[in-house]
Design a protein around this motif. Structure first.
Motif, mmCIF file in Angstrom:
data_model
loop_
_atom_site.group_PDB
_atom_site.id
_atom_site.type_symbol
_atom_site.label_atom_id
_atom_site.label_comp_id
_atom_site.label_asym_id
_atom_site.label_seq_id
_atom_site.Cartn_x
_atom_site.Cartn_y
_atom_site.Cartn_z
ATOM 1 N N ALA A 467 0.812 -1.219 0.000
ATOM 2 C CA ALA A 467 0.000 0.000 0.000
ATOM 3 C C ALA A 467 0.843 1.266 0.000
ATOM 4 N N LEU A 468 2.083 1.222 0.480
ATOM 5 C CA LEU A 468 2.866 2.445 0.637
ATOM 6 C C LEU A 468 4.013 2.589 -0.361
ATOM 7 N N SER A 469 4.668 1.481 -0.700
ATOM 8 C CA SER A 469 5.894 1.594 -1.519
ATOM 9 C C SER A 469 5.654 2.342 -2.835
ATOM 10 N N GLY A 470 4.716 1.870 -3.655
ATOM 11 C CA GLY A 470 4.467 2.476 -4.975
ATOM 12 C C GLY A 470 4.022 3.919 -4.865
ATOM 13 N N PRO A 471 2.960 4.206 -4.089
ATOM 14 C CA PRO A 471 2.480 5.583 -3.975
ATOM 15 C C PRO A 471 3.536 6.546 -3.442
ATOM 16 N N VAL A 472 4.329 6.135 -2.445
ATOM 17 C CA VAL A 472 5.349 7.027 -1.886
ATOM 18 C C VAL A 472 6.406 7.328 -2.952
ATOM 19 N N GLU A 473 6.800 6.277 -3.676
ATOM 20 C CA GLU A 473 7.799 6.496 -4.740
ATOM 21 C C GLU A 473 7.252 7.459 -5.804
ATOM 22 N N ALA A 474 5.957 7.298 -6.142
ATOM 23 C CA ALA A 474 5.320 8.164 -7.146
ATOM 24 C C ALA A 474 5.287 9.601 -6.658
ATOM 25 N N LEU A 475 4.965 9.794 -5.386
ATOM 26 C CA LEU A 475 4.911 11.149 -4.830
ATOM 27 C C LEU A 475 6.285 11.801 -4.841
ATOM 28 N N PHE A 476 7.328 10.999 -4.593
ATOM 29 C CA PHE A 476 8.673 11.569 -4.618
ATOM 30 C C PHE A 476 9.087 11.946 -6.044
ATOM 31 N N GLU A 477 8.629 11.147 -7.005
ATOM 32 C CA GLU A 477 9.009 11.436 -8.399
ATOM 33 C C GLU A 477 8.414 12.771 -8.860
ATOM 34 N N GLY A 478 7.225 13.080 -8.434
ATOM 35 C CA GLY A 478 6.610 14.381 -8.810
ATOM 36 C C GLY A 478 6.648 15.330 -7.643
ATOM 37 N N ALA A 479 7.746 15.436 -7.024
ATOM 38 C CA ALA A 479 7.827 16.175 -5.774
ATOM 39 C C ALA A 479 7.528 17.667 -5.974
ATOM 40 N N ASN A 480 6.762 18.187 -5.049
ATOM 41 C CA ASN A 480 6.469 19.619 -4.986
ATOM 42 C C ASN A 480 6.216 19.967 -3.521
ATOM 43 N N LYS A 481 5.671 21.120 -3.273
ATOM 44 C CA LYS A 481 5.477 21.540 -1.893
ATOM 45 C C LYS A 481 4.421 20.710 -1.171
ATOM 46 N N ASP A 482 3.588 20.033 -1.944
ATOM 47 C CA ASP A 482 2.531 19.241 -1.288
ATOM 48 C C ASP A 482 2.922 17.763 -1.074
ATOM 49 N N THR A 483 4.154 17.436 -1.471
ATOM 50 C CA THR A 483 4.567 16.023 -1.397
ATOM 51 C C THR A 483 4.517 15.471 0.010
ATOM 52 N N TRP A 484 5.189 16.120 0.970
ATOM 53 C CA TRP A 484 5.243 15.586 2.336
ATOM 54 C C TRP A 484 3.887 15.551 3.023
ATOM 55 N N PRO A 485 3.052 16.605 2.842
ATOM 56 C CA PRO A 485 1.706 16.484 3.429
ATOM 57 C C PRO A 485 0.940 15.292 2.831
ATOM 58 N N ALA A 486 1.152 15.073 1.545
ATOM 59 C CA ALA A 486 0.445 13.963 0.891
ATOM 60 C C ALA A 486 0.947 12.617 1.426
ATOM 61 N N ILE A 487 2.296 12.536 1.625
ATOM 62 C CA ILE A 487 2.862 11.272 2.149
ATOM 63 C C ILE A 487 2.335 11.004 3.553
ATOM 64 N N ARG A 488 2.333 12.125 4.404
ATOM 65 C CA ARG A 488 1.829 11.937 5.774
ATOM 66 C C ARG A 488 0.374 11.483 5.776
ATOM 67 N N LYS A 489 -0.414 12.037 4.854
ATOM 68 C CA LYS A 489 -1.828 11.679 4.783
ATOM 69 C C LYS A 489 -1.994 10.220 4.346
ATOM 70 N N LEU A 490 -1.166 9.850 3.340
ATOM 71 C CA LEU A 490 -1.204 8.459 2.853
ATOM 72 C C LEU A 490 -0.797 7.489 3.966
ATOM 73 N N LEU A 491 0.300 7.862 4.679
ATOM 74 C CA LEU A 491 0.787 6.990 5.770
ATOM 75 C C LEU A 491 -0.284 6.825 6.836
ATOM 76 N N GLN A 492 -0.909 7.918 7.231
ATOM 77 C CA GLN A 492 -1.929 7.864 8.274
ATOM 78 C C GLN A 492 -3.096 6.985 7.864
ATOM 79 N N ARG A 493 -3.524 7.160 6.599
ATOM 80 C CA ARG A 493 -4.688 6.395 6.124
ATOM 81 C C ARG A 493 -4.393 4.894 6.096
ATOM 82 N N GLU A 494 -3.226 4.527 5.590
ATOM 83 C CA GLU A 494 -2.887 3.104 5.471
ATOM 84 C C GLU A 494 -2.642 2.454 6.839
ATOM 85 N N ILE A 495 -2.056 3.253 7.762
ATOM 86 C CA ILE A 495 -1.874 2.720 9.119
ATOM 87 C C ILE A 495 -3.229 2.444 9.758
#
Length: 548
Positions: A467-495
């Motif tokens: 659930a996390l590996s692919g999406p996190v890698e994708a978010l890093f590839e298109g990194a912008n100012k919203d990347t880390w908030p998006a990763i934190r949101k993804l991490l929280q949801r999957e946890i």
């Protein structure tokens, strides 16, 4: 041993005082004495030589003792002591014919055997016939006077009186009525009793404490044969059921059980020959000890040779035996019942002690077989538990519920099996084997629990990886100012998603909240670690590209 005319007889003690052990044992087997318990009587006869003792016994009891030939002179016919079985008398009655007293063959001074045989007779007989001449009654120098003195004196050597019945048989009765002879004879007897020296313990003991006195009179066999035979036939009737209450020997004491009579008689004769006093109560205990010990050993040997037991013992070493406890208890019960039947009439204290010792030996012998059986029950129950537990888990039943129900059922199953294996005669505790089974089950449940939880954790860690590996890698590839908030949101949801599923899966284990929180924390830390690893990988790539 002589068996002519349906009468068994044996030369019990020869003229030299030797006890015929083999002859007595064969005699007992022939008359089946050992089967009689206490239902038998011993009769003996003593009196002057050539007074017709053997003739009286043969007519009275149908025996075949050697009789004097009147045409060959009055010589000694009975040497030592002969024993025979009375024909047609109930209960089984044995009679002893003693060598005559005052015989010239032994000489006037040789009275040792007379005293020994008289004491032996008194020690073992319930009824003693004393043959005497009618003309001796009231005479100071009568032939029976020395004999009676001997009888009474040696009776003092018995520590405990047997309450023997003395039946005085007046031979060659004259025209004087018996009612006139009876009181004169009894007076003679009482005078002799009063005149003999007594130990302190019996200074005031009346004659009646030692003896029952009966008096009968018979006509001359040679002169009035038919009259003699009629009187003897009437007398014979009194010997039927002689040991019943009110019978001739109805109040006898210290009776040795029939199976111990031969051994008892041998020991009594040995003590008498050694000129020792006879302690009948102690003798009774000694006989009981020897015979009960012999019976115990016989029964133990019989048990070890029992084919049913041997097959049971052999089989149970390899596999469980259905109905083990019932089968073994039955064999043991038969063995102990046989002992009880054969020892029943012996001294209660000795009998019980020897029975306890026999039971202890038997229990030591069979306990290994019992332990084999418990071992089979334990191992078989454990294997069934493992199969049932596995099937319950595979069917979707909650882990703890499956463990609890299967444990409860199979521990109960063991209890039923151990109860079936229980031996009635033993009070053995199977708790150690039961505890071992419980320990095995608990260890198995713990091992399966650990494996299942580890498997569950691995499953959810893989889910988080996916659930996390692919999406996190994708978010890093298109990194912008919203990347880390998006990763934190993804991490929280999957946890949270994994936590809900994982918590549901853990509910079947019924673990406490603290342990459950620790496992959820471990899963959360795994997810965070995964994201951190991805971030480090991305940072590495950034540094590598900037250097290039």
């Amino acid at each position: 041993m002589d068996k002519s005319d349906g009468c068994c007889s044996t030369h019990l003690i020869d003229g030299d005082g030797n006890f015929n052990v083999d002859g007595m044992d064969n005699f007992m087997k022939e008359v089946k004495l050992a089967e009689c318990g206490l239902s038998y009587a011993i009769v003996s006869i003593m009196g002057p030589q050539s007074s017709g003792k053997s003739t009286l016994l043969n007519h009275l009891f149908g025996t075949n003792f050697k009789e004097m030939d009147a045409f060959k002179g009055r010589s000694q016919t009975t040497k030592g002591i002969w024993m025979a079985c009375c024909v047609g008398i109930e209960p089984c009655t044995l009679v002893m014919d003693l060598e005559g007293t005052d015989g010239r063959e032994r000489g006037e001074d040789d009275t040792a055997f007379e005293k020994q045989s008289s004491l032996f007779s008194l020690a073992v007989s319930d009824i003693v016939l004393i043959n005497m001449w009618c003309h001796d009654i009231g005479r100071e120098q009568a032939a029976n006077k020395p004999l009676l003195k001997t009888v009474f004196q040696i009776m003092m050597r018995l520590f405990s009186p047997r309450k023997t019945t003395l039946m005085f048989v007046i031979c060659d009765k004259t025209r004087t009525p018996l009612e006139n002879l009876d009181p004169v004879l009894r007076e003679d007897i009482q005078k002799i009793w009063d005149g003999i020296p007594k130990p302190q313990a019996h200074k005031k003991t009346p004659l009646s404490e030692f003896f029952n006195v009966e008096v009968v009179a018979l006509s001359s066999f040679e002169e009035k044969e038919e009259q003699f035979k009629g009187q003897v036939e009437s007398l014979r009737q009194r010997f039927f059921h002689s040991i019943a209450p009110g019978g001739l020997a109805g109040d006898r004491r210290a009776v040795v059980p029939a199976s111990g009579f031969s051994f008892s008689a041998q020991q009594i004769w040995k003590i008498i020959k050694e000129n020792k006093d006879l302690d009948l109560p102690a003798h009774k205990v000694m006989v009981a000890t020897v015979r009960c010990e012999e019976t115990s050993n016989e029964k133990f040997s019989s048990f070890t040779a029992n084919e049913e037991w041997r097959q049971l013992e052999e089989t149970v070493q390899l596999q469980p035996v259905p109905g083990f406890g019932r089968k073994l208890s039955s064999i043991l019960d038969a063995c102990l019942s046989e002992y009880d039947a054969e020892a029943t009439y012996f001294d209660e204290g000795v009998r019980s002690l020897k029975r306890s010792q026999l039971e202890e030996k038997l229990m030591q012998l069979v306990q290994p077989a019992y332990q084999f059986m418990l071992g089979h029950i334990r191992s078989g129950t454990f294997e069934k538990f493992k199969d049932a537990f596995n099937n319950a888990l595979n069917s979707g039943k909650g882990f703890s519920a499956a463990a609890r129900d299967c444990t409860e059922y199979y521990m109960s199953h063991f209890d039923e099996g151990s109860a079936d294996a229980k031996i009635d005669q033993a009070n053995w505790d199977c708790s150690r084997v039961r505890d071992k089974l419980q320990s095995d089950i608990d260890a198995h449940v713990a091992a399966v629990s650990s494996a299942k939880l580890s498997e569950l954790v691995t499953t959810y860690e893989i889910k988080l990886n996916d659930a996390l590996s692919g999406p996190v890698e994708a978010l890093f590839e298109g990194a912008n100012k919203d990347t880390w908030p998006a990763i934190r949101k993804l991490l929280q949801r999957e946890i949270e998603t994994a936590g809900v599923g994982f918590s549901g899966a853990l509910s079947g284990f019924e673990m406490d909240a603290e342990m459950k929180d620790q496992m959820l924390l471990r899963l959360k830390e795994h997810a965070r670690g995964l994201v951190e690893d991805k971030a480090k990988e991305e940072a590495g790539r950034v540094f590598d590209s900037s250097e290039g």
